[in-house]
Design a protein around this motif. Structure first.
Motif, short mmCIF file in Angstrom:
data_model
loop_
_atom_site.label_atom_id
_atom_site.label_comp_id
_atom_site.label_asym_id
_atom_site.label_seq_id
_atom_site.Cartn_x
_atom_site.Cartn_y
_atom_site.Cartn_z
N ASP A 1 89.09 38.22 8.64
CA ASP A 1 89.72 38.56 9.92
C ASP A 1 89.47 37.44 10.93
N TYR A 2 90.15 36.32 10.73
CA TYR A 2 89.96 35.16 11.60
C TYR A 2 90.43 35.45 13.02
N GLU A 3 89.76 34.81 13.98
CA GLU A 3 90.19 34.88 15.38
C GLU A 3 90.45 33.45 15.85
N LEU A 4 91.70 33.20 16.25
CA LEU A 4 92.14 31.87 16.64
C LEU A 4 93.04 31.97 17.87
N SER A 5 93.30 30.83 18.49
CA SER A 5 94.22 30.80 19.64
C SER A 5 95.65 30.80 19.14
N ASP A 6 96.49 31.61 19.79
CA ASP A 6 97.90 31.61 19.42
C ASP A 6 98.64 30.53 20.19
N LYS B 1 96.14 32.29 23.83
CA LYS B 1 95.42 33.56 23.81
C LYS B 1 94.70 33.73 22.47
N HIS B 2 93.44 34.16 22.52
CA HIS B 2 92.69 34.41 21.28
C HIS B 2 93.21 35.68 20.62
N ARG B 3 93.51 35.59 19.32
CA ARG B 3 94.06 36.72 18.58
C ARG B 3 93.32 36.85 17.24
N LYS B 4 93.00 38.08 16.88
CA LYS B 4 92.41 38.36 15.57
C LYS B 4 93.54 38.74 14.63
N LEU B 5 93.42 38.37 13.37
CA LEU B 5 94.45 38.74 12.39
C LEU B 5 94.63 40.25 12.32
N SER B 6 93.53 41.00 12.39
CA SER B 6 93.64 42.46 12.31
C SER B 6 94.46 43.02 13.47
#
Length: 198
Positions: free
Chosen positions: A13-18, A22-27
């Motif tokens: 469940d990576y969290e990256l900037s879109d 904005k930071h977004r988690k895959l979940s």
């Protein structure tokens, strides 16, 4: 690819900037819908651009079919936006300039030290980030076609949607008994599912 990243396993469940920063988690992006994750070389790659041009058409079907799509590349935010806009995409693109995904999954494309991208992969996920299928696309024809992905989504949807076949006597009885939580959107309001998809 890491040896534990196989069909049936849970994808990280990576969290990256879109593409907006904005930071977004895959979940969070995944919700309760099937999702395709494209691990991309990036905007510099003509193969990736061509693959994404095909995904634009599929994404229109995925939206009405309640499925999700996300692209992750090692591009910076500017390049991520240019890539997304350049192919006419409307789904989230995530930027991984620190190469968190590349390192964690052990998919550095060592044949291109100049760009240091990920080896391209396309991953089809069931709800819960469960891996259904993995395609490795170092060569363009190793990548799934739009039809491959359409068939994969059909199989995933059959598994995860209790109301896939509403013609069964059991489903008809459930509807007549007011058990509407067995029917999409499964106890939510449609407005909530639309908001979650944003």
């Amino acid at each position: 690819m890491r040896s534990d990243i196989v069909p049936g396993a849970r994808f990280p469940d990576y969290e990256l900037s879109d593409h907006t920063g904005k930071h977004r988690k895959l979940s969070e992006l995944h919700g309760q819908d099937p999702m395709i994750v494209v691990l991309s070389r990036g905007s510099f790659c003509p193969k990736d651009r061509r693959q994404h041009e095909g995904l634009v058409q599929l994404h229109r079907e995925m939206e009405v079919g309640n499925c999700r799509l996300v692209t992750i590349s090692t591009d910076n935010i500017t390049e991520t936006n240019e890539f997304r806009t350049g192919v006419g995409a409307h789904w989230p693109f995530l930027s991984d300039t620190r190469r968190i995904v590349q390192k964690d999954l052990d998919i550095a494309e060592y044949t291109d030290p100049g760009h240091n991208p990920m080896i391209p992969h396309t991953i089809v996920l069931e709800p819960g980030l469960i891996i259904y299928k993995i395609y490795m696309g170092y060569w363009f024809f190793g990548r799934p076609t739009v039809e491959d992905l359409r068939q994969d989504l059909r199989e995933v949807l059959k598994k995860c949607r209790p109301d896939w076949d509403i013609t069964t006597p059991e489903m008809k009885a459930s509807w007549q008994q007011g058990k509407k939580e067995r029917f999409y959107p499964y106890g939510k309001r449609y407005a909530d599912t639309i908001r979650e998809a944003e």
